[in-house]
Design a protein around this motif. Structure first.
Motif, PDB file in Angstrom:
ATOM      1  N   GLU A   1      -2.277   5.655  -3.174  1.00 46.71           N
ATOM      2  CA  GLU A   1      -2.321   6.185  -1.807  1.00 46.71           C
ATOM      3  C   GLU A   1      -0.905   6.411  -1.261  1.00 46.71           C
ATOM      4  O   GLU A   1      -0.652   7.388  -0.543  1.00 46.71           O
ATOM      5  N   LEU A   2       0.016   5.508  -1.600  1.00 46.00           N
ATOM      6  CA  LEU A   2       1.414   5.685  -1.182  1.00 46.00           C
ATOM      7  C   LEU A   2       2.026   6.921  -1.851  1.00 46.00           C
ATOM      8  O   LEU A   2       2.761   7.687  -1.214  1.00 46.00           O
ATOM      9  N   LEU A   3       1.736   7.107  -3.128  1.00 43.33           N
ATOM     10  CA  LEU A   3       2.251   8.272  -3.847  1.00 43.33           C
ATOM     11  C   LEU A   3       1.731   9.563  -3.212  1.00 43.33           C
ATOM     12  O   LEU A   3       2.486  10.533  -3.034  1.00 43.33           O
ATOM     13  N   ILE A   4       0.456   9.575  -2.863  1.00 51.10           N
ATOM     14  CA  ILE A   4      -0.139  10.759  -2.233  1.00 51.10           C
ATOM     15  C   ILE A   4       0.485  10.999  -0.856  1.00 51.10           C
ATOM     16  O   ILE A   4       0.803  12.138  -0.490  1.00 51.10           O
ATOM     17  N   LYS A   5       0.665   9.940  -0.101  1.00 48.90           N
ATOM     18  CA  LYS A   5       1.245  10.039   1.239  1.00 48.90           C
ATOM     19  C   LYS A   5       2.603  10.727   1.213  1.00 48.90           C
ATOM     20  O   LYS A   5       2.921  11.558   2.079  1.00 48.90           O
TER      21      LYS A   5
END
Length: 333
Positions: A310-314
């Protein structure tokens, strides 16, 4: 009759994954070679770098021939600060290379098994041979320097034996049988990988620039230390030794040698691998308590991996792997 055989989805996945991983390795190794002081360690890093660069070249040629998009991956220009001080010692880099090579050997074996085109089979067989040579070099240097974390020893059995009752499978209640050599190997192997990931998370948390990403790494360290303790206690109760820790091999540098994108991707990739290796350990563990413990550890790691994704996508750092066609969307056009 000859004909042009397209790459299968498995073959595309093998090449795409290797491109991402080796482009990351090139970045990590380039900085490490620049800062390495031990000549034997530097030679290993240089050999590993030459392999990764040759893989990128060959994969690029294959994709271009197939008119397939070249992944972006990582680059030294965008993801490395070559002037930054060392973040890890040469001693840790040997242990790091040991674990990364083990992961590579597993991945290449799987790539061979899922390929059907002769050129792909031959390519990954060659990758496996090269990585076996790299592993031998690393193991020899680690043994020479007294740094190799050997699995616990057990005494030679007097004779072969067969299981004669179901107590062999017990674990929660009643007297537990001793750990088997196969189970000891799985415990030790997973602990060695956990140690490397902990050290990376400690180092990355010192130099990470984005606050939300920086907070992610200590969470992983805490989770890994907890899981290491659980596996270590299992060995301790059996009177067996645990692998050594490398936490002291992180320098005091706070200057980032790598981009936040590279560091976060590296940890998420290792988490995904950890889930797979826990699964492999379950498949060969025949004591019920070990099976249940590994299952619980996998669930914890899975949640941590999801937060990392989710952090990578953000931040727009998660490169999407090749997807199958969305038939439902196509049918509406």
């Amino acid at each position: 009759m000859s004909h042009n055989v397209e790459l299968t989805s498995s073959e595309i996945a093998n090449l795409w994954t290797q491109y991402i991983n080796d482009s990351l390795s090139i970045c990590f190794l380039t900085h490490s070679i620049e800062k390495a002081k031990d000549e034997e360690v530097k030679e290993i890093l240089k050999f590993a770098l030459s392999l990764a660069e040759s893989h990128i070249t060959k994969i690029t040629e294959t994709f271009e021939k197939e008119n397939y998009p070249i992944p972006k991956g990582f680059s030294v220009k965008e993801d490395v600060n070559i002037n930054a001080p060392s973040l890890f010692t040469d001693t840790f880099m040997l242990s790091y290379m040991h674990v990364m090579t083990l992961l590579g050997l597993t991945g290449y074996a799987g790539a061979v098994a899922t390929s059907s085109r002769p050129d792909q089979i031959n390519y990954f067989v060659q990758c496996n041979k090269e990585t076996m040579e790299l592993y031998e070099r690393i193991a020899n240097v680690m043994l020479k320097k007294g740094l190799y974390s050997k699995a616990p020893r057990i005494n030679t059995p007097i004779e072969i034996d067969f299981v004669n009752n179901q107590r062999y499978l017990t674990g929660w209640f009643g007297k537990k049988r001793p750990l088997s050599a196969v189970e000891i190997s799985g415990l030790s192997f997973n602990m060695v990988k956990i140690i490397v990931k902990v050290v990376l998370e400690v180092g990355f948390s010192q130099v990470c620039q984005k606050e939300d990403v920086r907070k992610y790494f200590p969470r992983g360290k805490k989770l890994c230390e907890k899981q290491f303790s659980i596996l270590s206690n299992t060995l301790t109760k059996a009177g067996l030794a645990s692998p050594a820790s490398w936490l002291s091999e992180v320098t005091n540098s706070t200057t980032p040698p790598y981009s936040d994108k590279l560091m976060l991707n590296h940890i998420v990739i290792l988490i995904s691998a950890a889930i797979g290796y826990y699964g492999a350990a379950i498949s060969v563990s025949q004591r019920r308590d070990l099976t249940i413990e590994y299952t619980r550890l996998m669930a914890e790691v899975g949640l941590y991996a999801e937060d990392g994704a989710e952090l990578l996508i953000k931040h727009g750092w998660l490169e999407q792997p090749p997807l199958a066609e969305d038939r439902e969307t196509l049918s509406k056009k």
